[in-house]
Design a protein around this motif. Structure first.
Motif, short mmCIF file in Angstrom:
data_model
loop_
_atom_site.label_atom_id
_atom_site.label_comp_id
_atom_site.label_asym_id
_atom_site.label_seq_id
_atom_site.Cartn_x
_atom_site.Cartn_y
_atom_site.Cartn_z
N THR A 185 51.51 38.17 51.71
CA THR A 185 52.52 37.95 51.19
C THR A 185 52.94 39.40 50.90
O THR A 185 53.26 39.55 49.74
CB THR A 185 53.41 37.18 50.65
OG1 THR A 185 52.43 35.85 50.98
CG2 THR A 185 54.38 36.62 50.37
N ASP A 186 53.65 39.87 52.22
CA ASP A 186 54.98 41.19 51.19
C ASP A 186 55.82 41.40 50.69
O ASP A 186 56.45 41.02 51.26
CB ASP A 186 54.31 42.65 52.66
CG ASP A 186 55.03 43.68 52.78
OD1 ASP A 186 54.84 44.43 50.90
OD2 ASP A 186 55.74 44.21 53.45
N MET A 221 51.97 39.16 56.48
CA MET A 221 50.76 40.16 56.99
C MET A 221 49.09 38.75 57.58
O MET A 221 49.11 37.88 56.61
CB MET A 221 49.96 40.74 56.03
CG MET A 221 51.28 42.19 55.70
SD MET A 221 50.83 43.68 54.53
CE MET A 221 52.56 44.34 55.14
N TYR A 259 51.82 41.12 61.12
CA TYR A 259 53.04 40.25 60.95
C TYR A 259 53.05 38.58 62.10
O TYR A 259 52.70 39.04 62.90
CB TYR A 259 54.69 41.22 60.71
CG TYR A 259 54.55 41.98 59.71
CD1 TYR A 259 55.10 41.60 58.30
CD2 TYR A 259 54.96 42.30 60.28
CE1 TYR A 259 54.81 42.69 57.73
CE2 TYR A 259 54.81 44.67 59.46
CZ TYR A 259 55.30 43.82 57.81
OH TYR A 259 55.63 44.74 57.43
N ASP A 326 58.49 48.25 58.72
CA ASP A 326 58.01 47.31 58.52
C ASP A 326 56.55 48.00 59.53
O ASP A 326 55.66 47.78 58.92
CB ASP A 326 57.91 46.09 59.57
CG ASP A 326 59.07 45.31 58.80
OD1 ASP A 326 59.08 45.75 57.50
OD2 ASP A 326 58.93 44.04 58.65
N ARG A 329 55.12 49.88 56.64
CA ARG A 329 54.67 49.30 55.85
C ARG A 329 53.34 48.85 56.42
O ARG A 329 52.18 48.66 55.38
CB ARG A 329 55.88 48.20 55.75
CG ARG A 329 55.34 46.98 54.43
CD ARG A 329 54.62 47.88 53.33
NE ARG A 329 54.14 46.70 51.83
CZ ARG A 329 53.94 47.17 50.77
NH1 ARG A 329 54.20 48.68 50.39
NH2 ARG A 329 53.34 46.10 49.62
N VAL A 333 50.09 49.45 54.50
CA VAL A 333 48.42 48.44 52.82
C VAL A 333 47.74 49.13 53.85
O VAL A 333 46.79 48.94 53.25
CB VAL A 333 49.40 47.45 53.44
CG1 VAL A 333 48.49 46.29 53.04
CG2 VAL A 333 50.41 47.00 53.29
#
Length: 353
Positions: A185-186, A221, A259, A326, A329, A333
């Motif tokens: 969970t972002d 994610m 996602y 996103d 992101r 990650v």
């Protein structure tokens, strides 16, 4: 005149007989017996021989010759028997020596068997069955990932299948295939109101009420990893039921991020909703665990594993052509996971063949 001549002839004959007897006394007994037979004849005064009623000298000589032949035959037979007896005695002696030697050997064996020798009374040594060297080890467990900037993740599934060969009693080599899956969970891209909008110079055009209405508070994610690793283990104990070990591994990992909420959202000609990221990297690992052998074919395994990426990633791919926040992101990650500390605790079944 006739009487004188007759007496003279008788006297000469007697002298001849005495001389013959003297000579024959030292000669053949048969001739001596023959002479004795001749000398026993009666002679008439007229010079004629009177035939006695008893057997003649020739008969006596024949009988004596027959006796002599019989005696010679007996002597020859006795000689032959003596020689045969000597040979039989020699053969009997050889046989006796052979029997004595065999009897001594039998007595020696009997004595050894009867004696309380440890080798006889000791238990029969158990031939150790050769241990099976090939192993199949399916395991399952949990993995945690911790890295910089507060990265803390925990897997929902972490499974591995390892095939090993015990090349020596203390050393084994193997290859393993692993699969890891987790949900992340972002919260870095949550919409937090006006204050966040005013303090953000990068994401404020996107993280707004429209973004919130589309994806909610925090976008979920999906992370997955498929790994292939070669490892080697050193066993500190090889005879006991529990056999602890230490090991090293080198592997290839292919992981991907995306996602879960993939609805399309557009803002200022920037499209969100199709973000994706994947890459490959090499990782090294350290193993510590123990095998527990129940039988010669079945056992259990408990293992702790530490893994970390080595070097930079390669074969990087992205589904989005837009460098929206996103997508960035996801890449950040993914790169952080490659450089993070990966720790897993797995348990499984040991199958030997």
């Amino acid at each position: 005149m006739k009487t004188r001549h007759t007496n003279k002839a008788l006297l000469m004959l007697m002298l001849f007989g005495l001389s013959s007897q003297a000579i024959m006394a030292q000669g053949d007994p048969l001739l001596s017996d023959a002479e004795s037979a001749l000398s026993s004849e009666q002679i008439d005064i007229d010079g004629s021989f009177n035939a006695p009623k008893q057997e003649t000298a020739a008969d006596r000589m024949a009988k004596l010759r027959k006796k002599l032949e019989e005696r010679n035959e007996q002597m020859v037979s006795k000689k032959i028997e003596d020689m045969r007896l000597q040979e039989e005695q020699k053969l009997a002696k050889k046989l006796q020596n052979a029997f004595n030697g065999q009897a001594m050997a039998i007595d020696s064996v009997g004595t050894q068997q009867a004696a309380p020798v440890k080798a006889v009374v000791a238990p029969v040594p158990v031939v150790k069955k050769e241990e099976k060297k090939n192993k199949v080890i399916p395991t399952a467990g949990l993995m945690t990932i911790s890295g910089e900037n507060g990265l803390e993740l925990e897997s929902s599934a972490n499974i591995n299948l390892t095939i090993e060969n015990q090349i020596t009693q203390r050393l084994s080599v193997g290859i393993s295939v692993g699969y890891t899956k987790m949900g992340i969970t972002d919260v870095a891209n949550q919409y937090s109101g006006t204050s966040y909008y005013n303090n953000s110079n990068v994401y404020n055009p996107y993280y707004n009420t429209g973004y919130y209405n589309t994806y909610g508070q925090g976008r979920e994610m999906n992370y997955s990893r498929l790994g292939l690793e070669v490892n080697s283990k050193f066993f500190m104990s090889v005879e006991s039921t529990i056999r602890p070990y230490l090991g090293l591994g080198l592997g290839y990992n292919r992981h991907s991020l995306g996602y879960e909420q993939n609805q399309q959202y557009n803002y200022n000609n920037v499209q969100l909703g199709n973000e994706d990221f994947s890459s490959s990297y090499v990782a090294g690992s350290v193993l510590a665990g123990s095998e527990i052998h129940f039988t010669d074919s079945i056992g259990a395994v408990l293992e702790f594993k530490y893994q970390k990426g080595l070097g930079d990633s390669f074969n990087t791919a992205s589904a989005s052509s837009n460098r929206n926040p996103d997508q960035v992101r996801l890449e950040n990650v993914g790169t952080a996971i490659e450089k993070a500390n990966n720790m897993s605790l797995n348990a499984g079944v040991l199958i030997k063949f």
